[in-house]
Write a protein that holds these residues in place. Structure first.
Motif, PDB file in Angstrom:
ATOM      1  N   VAL A 205      -6.923  -4.868  13.405  1.00 53.44           N
ATOM      2  CA  VAL A 205      -5.737  -4.114  13.865  1.00 53.44           C
ATOM      3  C   VAL A 205      -5.921  -2.618  13.646  1.00 53.44           C
ATOM      4  N   TRP A 206      -6.654  -2.239  12.613  1.00 59.17           N
ATOM      5  CA  TRP A 206      -6.829  -0.803  12.319  1.00 59.17           C
ATOM      6  C   TRP A 206      -7.672  -0.149  13.410  1.00 59.17           C
ATOM      7  N   GLU A 207      -8.678  -0.881  13.871  1.00 61.85           N
ATOM      8  CA  GLU A 207      -9.516  -0.358  14.965  1.00 61.85           C
ATOM      9  C   GLU A 207      -8.693  -0.236  16.246  1.00 61.85           C
ATOM     10  N   VAL A 208      -7.836  -1.244  16.475  1.00 66.71           N
ATOM     11  CA  VAL A 208      -6.984  -1.239  17.673  1.00 66.71           C
ATOM     12  C   VAL A 208      -6.048  -0.031  17.669  1.00 66.71           C
TER      13      VAL A 208
ATOM     14  N   ASN B 164       9.113   0.895  15.100  1.00 68.76           N
ATOM     15  CA  ASN B 164       7.689   1.061  15.403  1.00 68.76           C
ATOM     16  C   ASN B 164       6.797   0.599  14.255  1.00 68.76           C
ATOM     17  N   ILE B 165       7.296   0.730  13.046  1.00 71.06           N
ATOM     18  CA  ILE B 165       6.541   0.193  11.905  1.00 71.06           C
ATOM     19  C   ILE B 165       6.578  -1.339  11.981  1.00 71.06           C
ATOM     20  N   GLY B 166       7.733  -1.884  12.358  1.00 70.29           N
ATOM     21  CA  GLY B 166       7.835  -3.335  12.545  1.00 70.29           C
ATOM     22  C   GLY B 166       6.889  -3.809  13.639  1.00 70.29           C
ATOM     23  N   LEU B 167       6.754  -3.009  14.684  1.00 72.56           N
ATOM     24  CA  LEU B 167       5.858  -3.387  15.795  1.00 72.56           C
ATOM     25  C   LEU B 167       4.411  -3.486  15.305  1.00 72.56           C
ATOM     26  N   VAL B 168       3.950  -2.480  14.578  1.00 72.51           N
ATOM     27  CA  VAL B 168       2.538  -2.515  14.135  1.00 72.51           C
ATOM     28  C   VAL B 168       2.335  -3.559  13.045  1.00 72.51           C
TER      29      VAL B 168
ATOM     30  N   GLU C 122       3.839  -6.478  13.080  1.00 73.84           N
ATOM     31  CA  GLU C 122       3.660  -7.725  13.834  1.00 73.84           C
ATOM     32  C   GLU C 122       2.310  -7.721  14.559  1.00 73.84           C
ATOM     33  N   LEU C 123       1.867  -6.535  14.964  1.00 69.18           N
ATOM     34  CA  LEU C 123       0.549  -6.434  15.620  1.00 69.18           C
ATOM     35  C   LEU C 123      -0.536  -6.864  14.640  1.00 69.18           C
ATOM     36  N   ALA C 124      -0.360  -6.501  13.352  1.00 70.54           N
ATOM     37  CA  ALA C 124      -1.343  -6.889  12.318  1.00 70.54           C
ATOM     38  C   ALA C 124      -1.416  -8.410  12.223  1.00 70.54           C
ATOM     39  N   ILE C 125      -0.258  -9.050  12.278  1.00 69.75           N
ATOM     40  CA  ILE C 125      -0.206 -10.520  12.195  1.00 69.75           C
ATOM     41  C   ILE C 125      -0.895 -11.135  13.419  1.00 69.75           C
TER      42      ILE C 125
ATOM     43  N   LYS D  71       1.230   7.123  16.728  1.00 72.54           N
ATOM     44  CA  LYS D  71       0.540   6.174  15.860  1.00 72.54           C
ATOM     45  C   LYS D  71       1.359   5.829  14.624  1.00 72.54           C
ATOM     46  N   PHE D  72       1.494   4.547  14.386  1.00 68.12           N
ATOM     47  CA  PHE D  72       2.040   4.038  13.128  1.00 68.12           C
ATOM     48  C   PHE D  72       1.022   3.056  12.586  1.00 68.12           C
ATOM     49  N   THR D  73       1.043   2.815  11.277  1.00 68.50           N
ATOM     50  CA  THR D  73       0.075   1.884  10.694  1.00 68.50           C
ATOM     51  C   THR D  73       0.792   0.771   9.942  1.00 68.50           C
ATOM     52  N   PRO D  74       0.191  -0.435   9.960  1.00 68.94           N
ATOM     53  CA  PRO D  74       0.827  -1.561   9.261  1.00 68.94           C
ATOM     54  C   PRO D  74       0.739  -1.357   7.750  1.00 68.94           C
ATOM     55  N   GLY D  75       1.482  -2.159   7.028  1.00 70.04           N
ATOM     56  CA  GLY D  75       1.457  -2.062   5.565  1.00 70.04           C
ATOM     57  C   GLY D  75       2.123  -3.262   4.946  1.00 70.04           C
ATOM     58  N   PRO D  76       2.360  -3.214   3.653  1.00 71.92           N
ATOM     59  CA  PRO D  76       2.922  -4.359   2.905  1.00 71.92           C
ATOM     60  C   PRO D  76       4.434  -4.472   3.042  1.00 71.92           C
ATOM     61  N   GLY D  77       5.047  -3.601   3.874  1.00 69.80           N
ATOM     62  CA  GLY D  77       6.502  -3.660   4.017  1.00 69.80           C
ATOM     63  C   GLY D  77       7.042  -2.261   4.212  1.00 69.80           C
ATOM     64  N   LEU D  78       8.364  -2.108   4.070  1.00 68.43           N
ATOM     65  CA  LEU D  78       9.016  -0.848   4.412  1.00 68.43           C
ATOM     66  C   LEU D  78       9.837  -0.373   3.220  1.00 68.43           C
ATOM     67  N   GLY D  79       9.421   0.746   2.634  1.00 59.96           N
ATOM     68  CA  GLY D  79      10.124   1.239   1.448  1.00 59.96           C
ATOM     69  C   GLY D  79      10.870   2.529   1.728  1.00 59.96           C
TER      70      GLY D  79
END
Ligand code: SAJ
Length: 440
Positions: free
Chosen positions: A248-251, A230-234, A236-239, A264-272
């Motif tokens: 994307v944040w408004e969406v 789901n983090i990967g989904l958001v 890609e949604l950001a892209i 709800k998940f939010t996009p970011g600079p990657g997955l740590g």
């Protein structure tokens, strides 16, 4: 009375002698929960720094207050040792050792293997062993069971009881702890679950028995694969939203108003972190061995892993739009921990963002109130956090918010910075649309 009934009775009257093999962020809190419930608990860990700290009555895990260690140690309920021979005196052992990835991306089973090898030496009739470390499905049946029964001749479900029970520790979380988070337990036989259920049920509020060790192993993998995908989904949604010129944040905010059927998940600079980017790869690795390609996991991992590169590309474009060249520019990265308000930098995407910015010729510095120093194993560099964050903000051509710690004064940063690339929409707290800010 059967061995099973004798063991269950020992758990009911708290006379059972408990061992926790691996006393890290999972093992120490688990040891405390069993000790607080009235069991005598022995933590076993080869790391002398841990046993030394414990012998000095110091807690080395943020979720366990030192006063708890003092109280339980002084009462004799909780002790620690580096000597595995102590295993021969124990009735019940939880294995809570790390399961990282090797540099090849394959599971690193060395910690589980060495823990089981020690157990093989001391396993005896009337013992229950619970594996807690997140691992690929069938580990308990294919790796733990044969090692503990073949040489000893012990019969599982009669002489020895073997289960898997996934750890669900989220360091720093106060609402859901080892004590009150439901505990899934699956065994090699029903008798195994009954015995381990009597043990864990004597300390943990809610026990969730399942039909097999594999069901318990897969439940944990589903929990963390769910997050990774789901983090990967958001991400890609950001892209996609950037291509579409949509925020994307408004969406996500708007979608988040759906009161059912959405999380709800939010996009970011990657997955740590040491869980989410890693655990799902244990599943996809096992499925490859069975000639099945876990495409969701592979794709999400590819998207998440590529986010640092995507972020640096966006920074390049944004600076170009302002007539700035990244090469030679001073870039300050704010926040390098893998998630806000913690001091853990494992698998943090910040390290990749910094490495890529350096490769583009930027003069990169970072600040993180929790992480005084970082190093990049592959690239071989290390950096110290700048001391004066506001001075560094003023002196930088660009500020990149990678981890939005609460400790930052975002208004002061917005006022002082020339340009901000915000990977966490942190600035939305201060200003909706500032010309200084470009967000993911
Ligand atoms: N992340 C995003 N967007 C999100 C959520 C997370 O980019 O919407 C990023 C974070 O920045 C971080 C990584 O993903 O880099 C992992 O974040 P996480 O919130 O999943 O935190 P973890 O890795 O500490 O996950 C742990 C897990 N706990 C256990 O495995 C026992 C996870 O199951 C918990 O759900 C999570 O904590 C939690 O909820 O805090």
């Amino acid at each position: 009375m059967s061995i099973k009934d004798t063991l269950i009775k020992k758990f009911q009257d708290k006379s059972a002698r408990i061992g926790i093999l691996g006393m890290g962020y999972v093992g120490l809190p688990l040891a405390v929960v069993f000790a607080e419930a009235g069991f005598n608990v022995l933590g076993i860990d080869p790391d002398q720094r841990k046993t030394d700290a414990f012998s000095r009555n110091i807690s080395y895990i943020q979720d366990v207050p030192t006063e708890t260690v003092v109280r339980l140690h002084q009462s004799g309920r909780l002790n620690m040792t580096g000597d595995f021979a102590a295993l021969k005196e124990l009735d019940a052992v939880s294995i809570c050792v790390p399961t990282p990835l090797r540099h090849t991306g394959d599971p690193d089973m060395s910690f589980i293997n060495s823990a089981v090898e020690q157990l093989v030496k001391y396993v005896h009739k009337g013992m229950v062993v619970v594996l807690e470390s997140t691992t690929y499905p069938r580990t308990t049946r294919e790796l733990v069971l044969p090692r503990l029964t073949e040489q000893s001749g012990l019969k599982v479900g009669e002489d020895i009881f073997i289960c898997f029970s996934p750890e669900r520790v989220d360091p720093g979380r106060k609402d859901w702890t080892t004590l009150n988070t439901p505990k899934v337990i699956g065994g090699i036989t029903p008798a195994c679950v009954e015995v381990a259920g009597a043990w864990y049920g004597g300390a943990i509020k809610t026990i969730v028995p399942v039909s097999s060790a594999e069901a318990a192993e897969m439940a944990k993998l589903l929990e963390n694969t769910f997050r990774m995908i789901n983090i990967g989904l958001v991400n890609e949604l950001a892209i996609m939203c950037e291509r579409l010129g949509v925020d994307v944040w408004e969406v996500i905010e708007a979608a988040g108003t759906k009161p059912f059927g959405f999380m709800k998940f939010t996009p970011g600079p990657g997955l740590g972190g040491h869980c989410i980017p890693i655990d799902p790869l244990y599943l996809s690795w096992k499925m490859k061995e069975m000639n099945y390609n876990a495409r969701f996991i592979e794709l999400a991992s590819e998207i998440n892993t590529n986010m640092p590169r995507y972020v640096v590309g966006r920074i390049l474009d944004a600076m170009n739009d302002r007539g700035k060249v990244l090469k030679g520019s001073k870039v300050l990265v704010l926040g390098v921990a893998y998630k806000p308000d913690i001091d853990d930098v494992r698998e943090s995407p910040a390290l990749d963002v910094i490495a890529l910015l350096k490769k583009k010729g930027a003069q990169v510095s970072y600040h993180d109130p929790y992480i005084p120093q970082i190093h990049h194993d592959k690239e071989g560099w290390q950096m110290d956090s700048v001391k004066n964050v506001m001075q560094a903000v003023q002196e930088s051509d660009a500020v990149v918010i990678v981890t939005d710690h609460k400790a930052y004064d975002y208004k002061a940063i917005l006022d002082s910075a020339k340009f901000i690339f915000d990977t966490r929409n942190a600035m939305s707290r201060i200003a909706k649309d500032s010309p200084k800010v470009v967000k993911l």
